[in-house]
Design a protein around this motif. Structure first.
Motif, mmCIF file in Angstrom:
data_model
loop_
_atom_site.group_PDB
_atom_site.id
_atom_site.type_symbol
_atom_site.label_atom_id
_atom_site.label_comp_id
_atom_site.label_asym_id
_atom_site.label_seq_id
_atom_site.Cartn_x
_atom_site.Cartn_y
_atom_site.Cartn_z
ATOM 1 N N LEU A 198 -4.394 6.501 -1.935
ATOM 2 C CA LEU A 198 -3.854 5.199 -1.527
ATOM 3 C C LEU A 198 -3.913 4.233 -2.704
ATOM 4 O O LEU A 198 -4.965 4.037 -3.313
ATOM 5 C CB LEU A 198 -4.646 4.607 -0.359
ATOM 6 C CG LEU A 198 -4.503 5.311 0.984
ATOM 7 C CD1 LEU A 198 -5.486 4.724 1.990
ATOM 8 C CD2 LEU A 198 -3.074 5.207 1.500
ATOM 9 N N CYS A 240 1.332 -2.836 4.383
ATOM 10 C CA CYS A 240 2.146 -3.686 3.518
ATOM 11 C C CYS A 240 2.399 -5.022 4.196
ATOM 12 O O CYS A 240 2.609 -5.086 5.406
ATOM 13 C CB CYS A 240 3.483 -3.019 3.205
ATOM 14 S SG CYS A 240 3.345 -1.549 2.178
ATOM 15 N N GLN A 244 0.856 -1.188 0.000
ATOM 16 C CA GLN A 244 0.000 0.000 0.000
ATOM 17 C C GLN A 244 0.894 1.240 0.000
ATOM 18 O O GLN A 244 1.760 1.391 0.856
ATOM 19 C CB GLN A 244 -0.933 0.031 1.205
ATOM 20 C CG GLN A 244 -1.945 1.174 1.111
ATOM 21 C CD GLN A 244 -2.926 1.187 2.266
ATOM 22 O OE1 GLN A 244 -2.557 1.470 3.393
ATOM 23 N NE2 GLN A 244 -4.180 0.867 1.965
ATOM 24 N N ASP A 265 -3.270 0.322 -3.586
ATOM 25 C CA ASP A 265 -3.074 -1.034 -3.071
ATOM 26 C C ASP A 265 -2.698 -1.945 -4.222
ATOM 27 O O ASP A 265 -3.399 -1.985 -5.242
ATOM 28 C CB ASP A 265 -4.358 -1.563 -2.418
ATOM 29 C CG ASP A 265 -4.636 -0.922 -1.086
ATOM 30 O OD1 ASP A 265 -3.971 -1.319 -0.110
ATOM 31 O OD2 ASP A 265 -5.504 -0.028 -1.013
#
Length: 165
Positions: free
Chosen positions: A92, A135, A55, A94
């Motif tokens: 963000l 992460c 992330q 991912d």
């Protein structure tokens, strides 16, 4: 923090960076507003990696995500599973990748690229790309592998230069 090669183990040791780590390569890039650049997301000195969730927190008011593609690290006889989700409201990104290898090919050890991320700069400034505490590295049994260091990346964006003729 920029150093010539963030993948250089001698420099990593001198800077007391604990391994395994997740890093950007290159770790610092000068660029201009309106231009795009690619960074690789690297797993560094990891043992028995079979999957990863990465992330990245970025300044969505200064950057547009242009593309995300799989890295080479988890390749075996078949391409790794790979997908990503970009939350433009929160800034963000991912990234999920997993090995579909069998037997000795289901995990990897060492250092390698998990993903390639391309950003376009839409505003000037020193923009920090950070890995979050979401992460995760896992082995073939889905057991966590501790990530000991998260090294940030820097995009140093200058205003678009005007050429007068």
């Amino acid at each position: 923090m920029s150093f010539d090669n963030p993948l250089d183990l001698t420099t990593v040791k001198e800077l007391n960076i604990e391994l395994p780590a997740v890093i950007f390569y290159p770790d610092s890039i000068p660029m201009e507003v309106g231009s795009s650049t690619q960074l690789q997301v690297f797993a560094m000195e990891v043992t028995g990696l079979s999957g990863a969730h990465i992330q990245i927190n970025y300044e969505q008011q200064k950057l547009n995500l242009k593309s995300v593609s799989k890295g080479e690290f988890l390749n075996s006889l078949v391409d790794p599973g790979f997908f990503f989700k970009n939350d433009t409201t929160e800034g963000l990104l991912d990234i999920y990748t997993i090995s579909f290898g069998v037997d000795s090919l289901k995990n990897v050890t060492g250092t390698g690229s998990l993903a390639i991320v391309e950003f376009e700069a839409i505003a000037p400034g020193k923009i920090i790309l950070e890995y979050t505490d979401k992460c995760e590295f896992v082995d073939e049994n889905d057991d966590p592998i501790e990530i000991k260091s998260f090294l940030y990346g820097v995009l140093d964006v200058s205003k678009l230069s005007l050429i007068h003729i």
